[in-house]
Design a protein around this motif. Sequence first.
Motif, short mmCIF file in Angstrom:
data_model
loop_
_atom_site.label_atom_id
_atom_site.label_comp_id
_atom_site.label_asym_id
_atom_site.label_seq_id
_atom_site.Cartn_x
_atom_site.Cartn_y
_atom_site.Cartn_z
N LEU A 144 0.86 -1.18 0.00
CA LEU A 144 0.00 0.00 0.00
C LEU A 144 0.89 1.23 0.00
O LEU A 144 1.81 1.33 0.81
N THR A 148 -3.00 6.27 0.20
CA THR A 148 -4.09 5.34 -0.06
C THR A 148 -5.18 5.48 1.00
O THR A 148 -4.88 5.51 2.19
N ILE A 150 -7.86 3.98 3.31
CA ILE A 150 -7.94 2.65 3.90
C ILE A 150 -9.39 2.20 3.97
O ILE A 150 -10.20 2.74 4.72
N GLN A 154 -8.02 -2.89 2.21
CA GLN A 154 -6.72 -2.37 2.62
C GLN A 154 -6.40 -2.78 4.06
O GLN A 154 -5.25 -3.11 4.38
#
Length: 394
Positions: A144, A148, A150, A154
């Motif tokens: 990741l 990014t 979440i 994730q």
Amino acid sequence: MKPVDRHLADILAQVRPLAPLEVDLERALGAVLAEDVTSPVPLPPFDNSAMDGYAVRAQDVVDVPVSLPVTEDVAAGDGALRAIGPGLVARIMTGAPMPAGADAVVPVEWTDGGVQKVTIHHRPELGNAIRRAGEDVRAGQVVLAEGTRIGASQLGILAGVGRRRVRIRPKPRVVVLSTGSELAEPGQPLGPGQIWESNSFMLAAAVREAGAEGFRAGAVTDDPARFLDVLDAQLLRADVVITSGGVSMGAYEPVKEALAPLGRVAFEKVAMQPGMPQGFGLIGEENVPIFTLPGNPVSSYVSFLLFVRPALRRMQGLPAGLPETVQATTTESLRSPAGRRSYLRAVLTGHTVAPVHGQGSHQLAALASANALVVVPEEITELPPGSTVEVIPL
């Protein structure tokens, strides 16, 4: 009037990403990563079976059907060192480590399911139903990247690479405050001259959709002193404040009256429709960004999309700018005032877009029926049916 693009640029120039912090995985959902996350080991860490079946040497099951002795069972989580010799098989469960010497897995459905001896009816290819070590992730690979958002998947990979805590940029805490003596709380009976307050519900929801924490502070009357008292109290829990109403040119504009003398909030006319009156500044000892949006609900919502949402993205360490658009063909003629960029509520279907009936900035039902905004540039006052237009999907 100030161009839309310049107003947003001025806002983003004053907004900074929130300081990162480390949190437990259970608190990371919806936040934005403030670090690259790598895997310390390959995933899977070892060769394992993808199915329930029998670990075999492929050369032993070339001619089928064939019956072979079962030497042992290998379960998921088995840490023992195991091996099979020529002409032997091991019963194996999904996720169990492959025994040394085995180079294929025969699914149980291809057999008679024997426990001490098994008859295999179909020949497996070399490597059949084996998950190879590192086929998902290599050791040291970034799983990741910083920036990014979440979500559930994730969180899954964060746990899958052994992380219990992760460094994130926290969700901005956004307080939403409406102004107007005419506002009544939904669920309460309306008095003479009153309407039910809707902006704070809409804007707090829009804040949450943007990945931040939205808190309704209710509504205050058209009293500048009362507005300042409520605002001061709310600053204790706010990374951002959004107000709606009280910023136009009328006689009772409490937000403008309260904040303008402080000299830290600029009240301007932006060349857009709806939403011309806008205000933005930094207030309090912590320089909390405050957006003073117009009170008409459609104006308030469009202003949020154009100015507040990009600022919230910047605070979360994400790329920030005007909403992305797609091209579509309008089914009807469009009109727009000269010198203003219009955002017309519309329904986007495939590659065509139809404006909804009811383009007034107070017409919340029309906004609720729309799924897009048609953008009409400042220099255009009329477009015929069949024109190609830029559209913001909602």
